[in-house]
Design a protein around this motif. Sequence first.
Motif, short mmCIF file in Angstrom:
data_model
loop_
_atom_site.label_atom_id
_atom_site.label_comp_id
_atom_site.label_asym_id
_atom_site.label_seq_id
_atom_site.Cartn_x
_atom_site.Cartn_y
_atom_site.Cartn_z
N UNK A 144 0.81 -1.22 0.00
CA UNK A 144 0.00 0.00 0.00
C UNK A 144 0.84 1.28 0.00
N UNK A 145 1.91 1.37 0.81
CA UNK A 145 2.71 2.59 0.76
C UNK A 145 3.34 2.85 -0.61
N UNK A 146 3.64 1.80 -1.36
CA UNK A 146 4.24 1.99 -2.68
C UNK A 146 3.19 2.27 -3.74
N UNK A 147 2.03 1.62 -3.64
CA UNK A 147 0.97 1.86 -4.63
C UNK A 147 0.26 3.18 -4.39
N UNK A 148 -0.05 3.49 -3.13
CA UNK A 148 -0.88 4.66 -2.82
C UNK A 148 -0.26 5.46 -1.67
N UNK A 152 -1.94 7.25 2.46
CA UNK A 152 -1.49 6.82 3.79
C UNK A 152 -0.51 7.82 4.41
N UNK A 153 -0.62 9.08 3.97
CA UNK A 153 0.14 10.14 4.60
C UNK A 153 1.60 10.20 4.22
N UNK A 154 1.98 9.61 3.08
CA UNK A 154 3.37 9.68 2.60
C UNK A 154 3.38 10.63 1.41
N UNK A 155 3.93 11.81 1.60
CA UNK A 155 3.80 12.87 0.61
C UNK A 155 5.04 13.00 -0.28
N UNK A 194 5.66 -2.15 -8.83
CA UNK A 194 4.29 -1.61 -8.88
C UNK A 194 3.36 -2.54 -9.67
N UNK A 195 3.85 -3.12 -10.73
CA UNK A 195 3.01 -4.02 -11.54
C UNK A 195 2.62 -5.26 -10.73
N UNK A 246 -9.73 4.72 1.75
CA UNK A 246 -8.28 4.76 1.55
C UNK A 246 -7.72 3.52 0.86
N UNK A 247 -8.39 2.39 1.02
CA UNK A 247 -7.90 1.16 0.39
C UNK A 247 -8.63 0.90 -0.93
N UNK A 248 -9.96 0.89 -0.87
CA UNK A 248 -10.74 0.56 -2.07
C UNK A 248 -11.04 1.78 -2.95
N UNK A 249 -10.76 2.98 -2.45
CA UNK A 249 -11.02 4.21 -3.20
C UNK A 249 -12.50 4.31 -3.59
N UNK A 250 -13.37 3.99 -2.63
CA UNK A 250 -14.81 4.04 -2.81
C UNK A 250 -15.36 5.11 -1.87
#
Length: 302
Positions: A144-148, A152-155, A194-195, A246-250
């Motif tokens: 999750x930190x690498x994809x999004x 998750x607060x990583x700017x 990422x893939x 935050x996970x499903x982007x719904x």
Amino acid sequence: MPHPDLVNVLLFTGRSSSPESAAKRYYSTTTEILSWYDELPWGSGPGGGEFAEVAKSLKRVRMLQLKLARTISSKISREGINLNSRDYSAYTPIAAWPSFHKDLEESNIPLCQRRIPPTFGESKDFIPFNQHALALTQFSFVGYPILFPERFGIFRPSEDDLWAFNHFWAILGYTLGLEDKYNIALQPDLKSVREVYLEIFERYTIAAGFHWWPGAVCLVDSIFQGLERITLLGTPNFLLYRILRDVFDVAGPNMWKCLTIREKLNSSFADHVFLPILLKYQVTRKLCTFLYVRHTQFCTHY
């Protein structure tokens, strides 16, 4: 992720089956992992003192896994595959799971990503802490930190930072028992990382969200109630809503209706203060980590 390989082991241990036990378990897990992060670079102290402490921690975790695997394997050999004899069919959920499911069903997630995940079921050849389960656990921490990262607060992390973080989890995966061919962090470059992570996210995480079963719901309810005791914001419904967001982007309009005024204010605080401001700067980020650790210490001891 409600994958049977992961859920059944947690149900078997009983360490996440009540709010009290879950609070202690996840406080312990969080502080253990934070120690791995904070005590880098390994071996920089006199005589490699920091490395020695991290190595002891990792060895302790691995030994606990192996001991538990032997216990589970012994039970399976005596009683068959059913690790948990408890019947969860009559379980009444704590959180607003019907609204969570309704939001997922009404979302724009493609049908191809809603199908039951591969290997999503008990097997007569079940092996505790198998390579598949370890890889999915590894993804939960590094994927999750690498994809999004922003979710998750990583700017604005640099590509080098993300690559280093991924390499760090490749080492952790190896240390905790992952063979190289199953170590998902061992990729030639960040593009490949990422893939691979996106494929896991779409085939397992998203799909699993549509296929919760009573035992998994019971487990996650207990975990959420435990986290409520050791976090400043979390309640079961608040956490379910944030998972949608935050996970499903719904958007989660149905879950939003289930939130109390306080939970809605907490969510707005997370969106407008905690994530974009407090976690953006190193000083405030460290302060938040310090306060979280002290708060969880207090909550788990009193």
